[in-house]
Design a protein around this motif. Structure first.
Motif, PDB file in Angstrom:
ATOM      1  N   GLY A 185       0.789  -1.218   0.000  1.00 43.01           N
ATOM      2  CA  GLY A 185       0.000   0.000   0.000  1.00 43.01           C
ATOM      3  C   GLY A 185       0.818   1.264   0.000  1.00 43.01           C
ATOM      4  O   GLY A 185       0.281   2.357   0.233  1.00 43.01           O
ATOM      5  N   LYS A 186       2.131   1.149  -0.299  1.00 47.71           N
ATOM      6  CA  LYS A 186       3.019   2.307  -0.281  1.00 47.71           C
ATOM      7  C   LYS A 186       3.759   2.411  -1.608  1.00 47.71           C
ATOM      8  O   LYS A 186       4.070   1.409  -2.242  1.00 47.71           O
ATOM      9  CB  LYS A 186       4.049   2.191   0.850  1.00 47.71           C
ATOM     10  CG  LYS A 186       3.471   1.944   2.233  1.00 47.71           C
ATOM     11  CD  LYS A 186       4.587   1.789   3.251  1.00 47.71           C
ATOM     12  CE  LYS A 186       4.051   1.444   4.635  1.00 47.71           C
ATOM     13  NZ  LYS A 186       3.661   0.030   4.754  1.00 47.71           N
ATOM     14  N   VAL A 187       4.065   3.641  -1.998  1.00 45.82           N
ATOM     15  CA  VAL A 187       4.892   3.908  -3.166  1.00 45.82           C
ATOM     16  C   VAL A 187       6.121   4.683  -2.694  1.00 45.82           C
ATOM     17  O   VAL A 187       5.997   5.657  -1.942  1.00 45.82           O
ATOM     18  CB  VAL A 187       4.134   4.725  -4.228  1.00 45.82           C
ATOM     19  CG1 VAL A 187       5.054   5.079  -5.396  1.00 45.82           C
ATOM     20  CG2 VAL A 187       2.916   3.943  -4.735  1.00 45.82           C
ATOM     21  N   TYR A 188       7.310   4.230  -3.138  1.00 41.16           N
ATOM     22  CA  TYR A 188       8.568   4.855  -2.739  1.00 41.16           C
ATOM     23  C   TYR A 188       9.178   5.575  -3.942  1.00 41.16           C
ATOM     24  O   TYR A 188       9.399   4.962  -4.993  1.00 41.16           O
ATOM     25  CB  TYR A 188       9.548   3.803  -2.229  1.00 41.16           C
ATOM     26  CG  TYR A 188       9.104   3.079  -0.983  1.00 41.16           C
ATOM     27  CD1 TYR A 188       9.578   3.449   0.269  1.00 41.16           C
ATOM     28  CD2 TYR A 188       8.204   2.017  -1.051  1.00 41.16           C
ATOM     29  CE1 TYR A 188       9.171   2.780   1.429  1.00 41.16           C
ATOM     30  CE2 TYR A 188       7.791   1.346   0.090  1.00 41.16           C
ATOM     31  CZ  TYR A 188       8.276   1.737   1.327  1.00 41.16           C
ATOM     32  OH  TYR A 188       7.877   1.078   2.463  1.00 41.16           O
ATOM     33  N   VAL A 189       9.457   6.879  -3.788  1.00 39.58           N
ATOM     34  CA  VAL A 189      10.113   7.648  -4.842  1.00 39.58           C
ATOM     35  C   VAL A 189      11.375   8.270  -4.255  1.00 39.58           C
ATOM     36  O   VAL A 189      11.335   8.897  -3.190  1.00 39.58           O
ATOM     37  CB  VAL A 189       9.182   8.714  -5.457  1.00 39.58           C
ATOM     38  CG1 VAL A 189       8.037   8.051  -6.200  1.00 39.58           C
ATOM     39  CG2 VAL A 189       8.631   9.659  -4.410  1.00 39.58           C
ATOM     40  N   SER A 190      12.507   8.105  -4.962  1.00 43.63           N
ATOM     41  CA  SER A 190      13.813   8.469  -4.418  1.00 43.63           C
ATOM     42  C   SER A 190      14.454   9.562  -5.260  1.00 43.63           C
ATOM     43  O   SER A 190      14.643   9.392  -6.465  1.00 43.63           O
ATOM     44  CB  SER A 190      14.739   7.248  -4.406  1.00 43.63           C
ATOM     45  OG  SER A 190      14.142   6.156  -3.741  1.00 43.63           O
ATOM     46  N   SER A 191      14.818  10.662  -4.635  1.00 47.56           N
ATOM     47  CA  SER A 191      15.477  11.757  -5.343  1.00 47.56           C
ATOM     48  C   SER A 191      16.988  11.573  -5.314  1.00 47.56           C
ATOM     49  O   SER A 191      17.533  10.881  -4.451  1.00 47.56           O
ATOM     50  CB  SER A 191      15.107  13.104  -4.720  1.00 47.56           C
ATOM     51  OG  SER A 191      15.808  13.301  -3.506  1.00 47.56           O
ATOM     52  N   CYS A 192      17.656  12.235  -6.260  1.00 43.33           N
ATOM     53  CA  CYS A 192      19.111  12.114  -6.340  1.00 43.33           C
ATOM     54  C   CYS A 192      19.802  12.617  -5.083  1.00 43.33           C
ATOM     55  O   CYS A 192      20.878  12.129  -4.717  1.00 43.33           O
ATOM     56  CB  CYS A 192      19.641  12.870  -7.552  1.00 43.33           C
ATOM     57  SG  CYS A 192      19.181  12.147  -9.133  1.00 43.33           S
ATOM     58  N   GLU A 193      19.211  13.595  -4.408  1.00 42.92           N
ATOM     59  CA  GLU A 193      19.855  14.133  -3.215  1.00 42.92           C
ATOM     60  C   GLU A 193      19.657  13.240  -1.990  1.00 42.92           C
ATOM     61  O   GLU A 193      20.149  13.573  -0.905  1.00 42.92           O
ATOM     62  CB  GLU A 193      19.337  15.542  -2.927  1.00 42.92           C
ATOM     63  CG  GLU A 193      17.863  15.621  -2.611  1.00 42.92           C
ATOM     64  CD  GLU A 193      17.388  17.056  -2.393  1.00 42.92           C
ATOM     65  OE1 GLU A 193      18.243  17.922  -2.120  1.00 42.92           O
ATOM     66  OE2 GLU A 193      16.184  17.303  -2.505  1.00 42.92           O
TER      67      GLU A 193
END
Length: 468
Positions: free
Chosen positions: A410-418
């Motif tokens: 039930g979760k979505v993980y989005v990862s930024s370059c920083e």
């Protein structure tokens, strides 16, 4: 005693971790979707850390299979494959691949960009400076298959996949692009299909199982989407696309294939005549590298435009680069059915024509289609109709995005370059649950397996887990 033993057995089943498998780039068939539960929403270098290990730099993502976590790296000119115990993080082994050559790479790439592919028998890695190498679970070399040298200014980045009993590798370059299938056990070549109409690209292929007919391989290039029979490599269907570079991977839900591309309806570069006026200081009707370096925005990309690497850009080379990325773009849903050759317009279910991510692949999870792009802009569509359901920002993570979104529980993980990982509550009207700052760059797509979230930063491999 029988009832006691049965109760004890059921209790053990209840607390046993789910089977850990995230065997390739973005997990099952490149979908980015995990099936286990219990993943943490909050984590940091000091919170919900099951283990962490210092690792050499590389942009490849971790993969998990057979109780091991594998990744590749490049350190002081050495090409490395590493294996860690999934539970404790103990390094089990590391092996070096002797490079056959050293490609000069664009600064945003590195020699260990392709993600490994693994199973219970071991791991297969791909280094563009050598080729493919297979190891067993104990790090013993099983076979090698040298490849290259390649001509791709930005570097080869497509990852190998395991499709049935075949290792499949796409190698798209300025000329001589091809897709290759090797026997998983022996490394023997099963087939190789040239891709003469495909220029440079960086996309990992995926397996598509139509309602009827043989299994297919689908791969995204910079100017077209192609399908091949898995057993033979024979081309089946294709369609032109507009893309500033084929990256990420297509995803499938049922009989529908989804892609997202960044492109334009107009050339993004000046005409060659205008360029000559700006750069051609010696008036020889060519543009040299020295002349082009005056352009602060495009100067470092000279090697991409200079297709024959002779140090001079001609009108033909300039116009070829200028036209790349022209065409239909955005998010597209395709139902190829039993198509052969160029797809008919009827194969396109919908198109959301808006510039979306260039690098991160899309995600289809629990009836929602997600994309994330620079600026922390998250777009959610209805995968059945292409209707926009929500667009907003990860307001505490507004930087660049290279890693692709992943989802489970039930979760979505989005990862930024920083190094900021935003966790969303999944849904058509998604909401931010928490933003986690790891304090260090994240270029690799994280892995989800057995309730553990594996994240690779510039110097560290983390296993995050919710305490029970």
């Amino acid at each position: 005693m029988t009832r006691i033993h049965a109760a004890s057995f059921l209790c053990l089943l209840a607390i046993a971790p789910a089977i850990a498998q995230w065997t390739q780039f973005r997990g099952p068939n490149g979908s980015g979707v995990g099936s286990a539960t219990g993943y943490p929403s909050e984590f940091s270098p000091s919170k919900n850390v099951a283990w962490k290990k210092t690792v050499p730099y590389g942009q490849s993502s971790p993969v998990v299979a057979g109780g091991r976590v594998y990744l590749t790296a490049a350190e002081d000119g050495h090409l490395l494959t590493l294996a860690f115990d999934e539970t404790s993080g103990r390094e089990l082994w590391r092996r070096e691949t002797k490079r056959a050559r050293t490609h000069k790479l664009f600064r945003a790439n590195d020699p260990a960009s392709p993600t490994p592919v693994a199973d219970d028998k071991g791991v297969v890695v791909f280094f563009p400076d050598y080729g493919l190498v297979a190891y067993n679970v104990d790090g013993k070399e099983r076979w090698t298959h040298p490849l290259g040298p390649f001509k791709n200014f930005y570097g080869i980045a497509a990852s190998p996949i395991l499709a049935g009993n075949a290792i499949v590798q796409v190698c798209d370059q300025s000329n001589g692009s091809f897709i290759l299938a090797l026997d998983r056990a022996t490394g023997r070549q099963r087939w190789r299909t040239e891709r003469p109409s495909v220029p440079v690209g960086w996309a990992t292929p995926m397996v598509y199982r139509p309602a009827e007919g043989p299994v297919q391989l689908v791969t995204l290039g910079s100017t077209r989407l192609d399908a091949y029979y898995l057993d033979t490599g024979e081309p089946i269907w294709w369609t032109p696309i507009g893309s500033s570079g084929g990256l990420g991977t297509p995803v499938a839900a049922g009989d529908t294939i989804f892609i997202t591309t960044l492109a334009s309806t107009e050339p993004w570069m000046d005409s060659f005549e205008t360029a000559l006026g700006k750069y051609d200081t010696n008036k020889d009707h060519l543009i040299s590298q020295q002349e082009f370096q005056a352009d602060k925005e495009l100067g470092e990309h000279f090697g991409w435009i200079d297709a024959d690497s002779d140090g001079m850009v001609t009108a033909e080379e300039w116009n070829s680069a200028r036209m790349m990325g022209i065409g239909e773009f955005g998010s597209v849903a395709i139902q190829p059915g039993g198509a052969k050759g160029k797809l008919e317009p009827s194969a396109f279910r919908w198109r959301f024509k808006k510039n979306l991510p260039m690098i991160p692949a899309p995600l289809v999870y629990d009836g929602v289609y997600y994309t994330v792009r620079d600026g922390g802009i998250i777009t959610a569509l209805d995968p059945a109709s292409g209707r926009l359901t929500k667009e907003g920002r990860a307001r505490e993570a507004l930087g660049e995005y290279y890693a692709s979104p992943i989802a489970a529980d039930g979760k979505v993980y989005v990862s930024s370059c920083e190094g900021k990982i935003t966790v969303l509550k999944a849904g058509s009207d998604w909401e931010v649950l928490h933003t986690n700052d790891l304090g260090e760059e994240v270029h690799a797509t994280p892995a989800l397996s057995g309730g553990s979230l594996y994240v690779r930063t510039r110097t560290t491999l983390y296993s995050f887990k919710q305490p029970h």
